[in-house]
Design a protein around this motif. Structure first.
Motif, PDB file in Angstrom:
ATOM      1  N   ASP A  87      53.583  97.441 -60.950  1.00  0.00           N
ATOM      2  CA  ASP A  87      52.349  98.231 -60.976  1.00  0.00           C
ATOM      3  C   ASP A  87      52.419  99.392 -59.982  1.00  0.00           C
ATOM      4  OD1 ASP A  87      49.842  98.968 -61.850  1.00  0.00           O
ATOM      5  OD2 ASP A  87      48.770  97.668 -60.438  1.00  0.00           O
ATOM      6  N   LEU A  94      56.093  98.890 -64.577  1.00  0.00           N
ATOM      7  CA  LEU A  94      55.102  98.028 -65.222  1.00  0.00           C
ATOM      8  C   LEU A  94      54.984  96.691 -64.500  1.00  0.00           C
ATOM      9  CD1 LEU A  94      55.870  98.626 -69.017  1.00  0.00           C
ATOM     10  CD2 LEU A  94      53.896  99.448 -67.721  1.00  0.00           C
ATOM     11  N   VAL A  95      56.116  96.139 -64.112  1.00  0.00           N
ATOM     12  CA  VAL A  95      56.109  94.834 -63.453  1.00  0.00           C
ATOM     13  C   VAL A  95      55.481  94.919 -62.068  1.00  0.00           C
ATOM     14  CG1 VAL A  95      57.576  92.989 -62.543  1.00  0.00           C
ATOM     15  CG2 VAL A  95      58.115  94.038 -64.748  1.00  0.00           C
ATOM     16  N   SER A 114      61.439  96.956 -73.480  1.00  0.00           N
ATOM     17  CA  SER A 114      60.721  98.064 -72.854  1.00  0.00           C
ATOM     18  C   SER A 114      60.047  97.641 -71.556  1.00  0.00           C
ATOM     19  CB  SER A 114      59.672  98.615 -73.824  1.00  0.00           C
ATOM     20  OG  SER A 114      58.769  97.587 -74.218  1.00  0.00           O
ATOM     21  N   ILE A 115      60.470  96.520 -70.978  1.00  0.00           N
ATOM     22  CA  ILE A 115      59.894  96.067 -69.716  1.00  0.00           C
ATOM     23  C   ILE A 115      60.557  96.836 -68.583  1.00  0.00           C
ATOM     24  CG2 ILE A 115      59.492  94.092 -68.218  1.00  0.00           C
ATOM     25  CD1 ILE A 115      59.754  92.294 -70.640  1.00  0.00           C
ATOM     26  N   THR A 116      59.770  97.598 -67.841  1.00  0.00           N
ATOM     27  CA  THR A 116      60.316  98.417 -66.765  1.00  0.00           C
ATOM     28  C   THR A 116      59.754  97.970 -65.420  1.00  0.00           C
ATOM     29  OG1 THR A 116      58.559 100.071 -66.946  1.00  0.00           O
ATOM     30  CG2 THR A 116      60.524 100.389 -68.317  1.00  0.00           C
ATOM     31  N   SER A 124      53.667 103.636 -59.756  1.00  0.00           N
ATOM     32  CA  SER A 124      53.937 104.793 -60.603  1.00  0.00           C
ATOM     33  C   SER A 124      55.437 105.029 -60.710  1.00  0.00           C
ATOM     34  CB  SER A 124      53.261 106.047 -60.036  1.00  0.00           C
ATOM     35  OG  SER A 124      53.892 106.460 -58.841  1.00  0.00           O
ATOM     36  N   TYR A 125      55.840 105.516 -61.869  1.00  0.00           N
ATOM     37  CA  TYR A 125      57.267 105.738 -62.107  1.00  0.00           C
ATOM     38  C   TYR A 125      57.837 106.741 -61.112  1.00  0.00           C
ATOM     39  CZ  TYR A 125      61.569 107.378 -64.268  1.00  0.00           C
ATOM     40  OH  TYR A 125      62.870 107.737 -64.481  1.00  0.00           O
ATOM     41  N   SER A 139      64.570 100.201 -66.285  1.00  0.00           N
ATOM     42  CA  SER A 139      64.451  99.047 -67.169  1.00  0.00           C
ATOM     43  C   SER A 139      64.891  97.780 -66.444  1.00  0.00           C
ATOM     44  CB  SER A 139      65.312  99.260 -68.418  1.00  0.00           C
ATOM     45  OG  SER A 139      65.485  98.055 -69.132  1.00  0.00           O
TER      46      SER A 139
END
Length: 267
Positions: free
Chosen positions: A48, A45-46, A40-42, A50-51, A225
């Motif tokens: 920082d 997240l890495v 679930s590492i996207t 926003s999606y 991902s």
């Protein structure tokens, strides 16, 4: 045509062997450190970020890359333009329509909390068939609605492909491409083992890696991902390396094939 049918059978048997081999080693994968980490590492997240912002930028970048690749595609200069007057089901689809259709299928499955992937679908199909004979797979311990629709999607590929080829009148006996025939033996005895091993490696490798070009590439990339990016790079990098090895020292054949008026994009 008979030779081609035997090769299809060998390829399918290789894929079946790949599923069964994966099921055999499945209980030991965690001990070997394979598929034992969270997937679930996207990228948001890495990095920082926003999606929404990252997905928009990535989507624009992909569209630009596709547009440039389409512009530079040598096949467009060598292949005749498809007859646009023909009904859609009787002519070749462009990457735009085909890609949009695939995207809608992936979106529909994702909206239901599922993911669309063919390697897992083949495993589900094998599990359901095995269940008819009183057997079960360690890697697919439970059969339910999720495994049922995955199995149905894999089973539907065969009649769907046949119907498409028949409707578009492209159902022909093409044993190998001219480029392959010029570079390698094209008999069943020489191609059969390669087809079987290829089918085995495709399924076994995809299941070990946690997905194929459909699930881990097309369906997983929109989630940004990190694992899917790595797997996508591995797919294409390995494919290019394999093609380079297969045609090593035979580059002159490319010019020879092109001189026949054939397209390197489809040959």
């Amino acid at each position: 045509m008979a030779a081609g049918k035997w090769l299809i059978v060998l390829g399918l048997l290789g894929m079946l062997a790949g599923v069964l081999a994966f099921d055999l080693v499945f209980p030991s994968l965690a001990d070997w450190g394979i598929r034992s980490f969270p997937q679930s590492i996207t990228a948001p997240l890495v990095l920082d970020i926003s999606y929404g912002h990252l997905a928009t930028a990535f989507g624009v970048l992909v569209l630009l890359m596709v547009a440039v690749a389409d512009r530079l595609d040598p096949g467009k200069r060598l292949d005749p333009e498809p007859d646009q007057k023909e009904p859609l089901w009787r002519r070749e689809w462009g990457f735009g329509l085909a890609g949009a259709s695939a995207g809608l299928i992936i979106l529909a499955s994702s909206a239901q909390g599922q993911y669309f992937g063919l390697s897992g679908s083949y495993a589900a199909l094998t599990a359901h068939i095995a269940d008819w004979f009183g057997f079960s797979l360690e890697s697919v311990p439970t059969l339910n609605e999720t495994t049922a629709w995955r199995a149905a999607s894999a089973a539907g590929l065969f009649p769907g492909a046949a119907a498409s080829a028949l409707m578009s009148k492209s159902f022909g006996n093409v044993p190998v491409t001219p480029l392959w025939a010029a570079a390698h033996p094209s008999g069943v005895k020489s191609r059969g083992p390669i087809v079987f091993v290829g089918g085995f490696m495709v399924l076994f490798g995809a299941l070990i890696g946690g997905g194929c070009t459909t699930g881990a590439f097309m369906a997983a990339w929109p989630t940004l991902s990190v694992g899917s990016f790595a797997m996508g790079a591995t797919f294409f990098g390995t494919g290019m390396a394999t093609a380079t090895l297969l045609y090593w020292g035979k580059w002159g054949l490319l010019s020879e094939v092109r001189s026949r008026g054939l397209s390197l994009a489809t040959d």
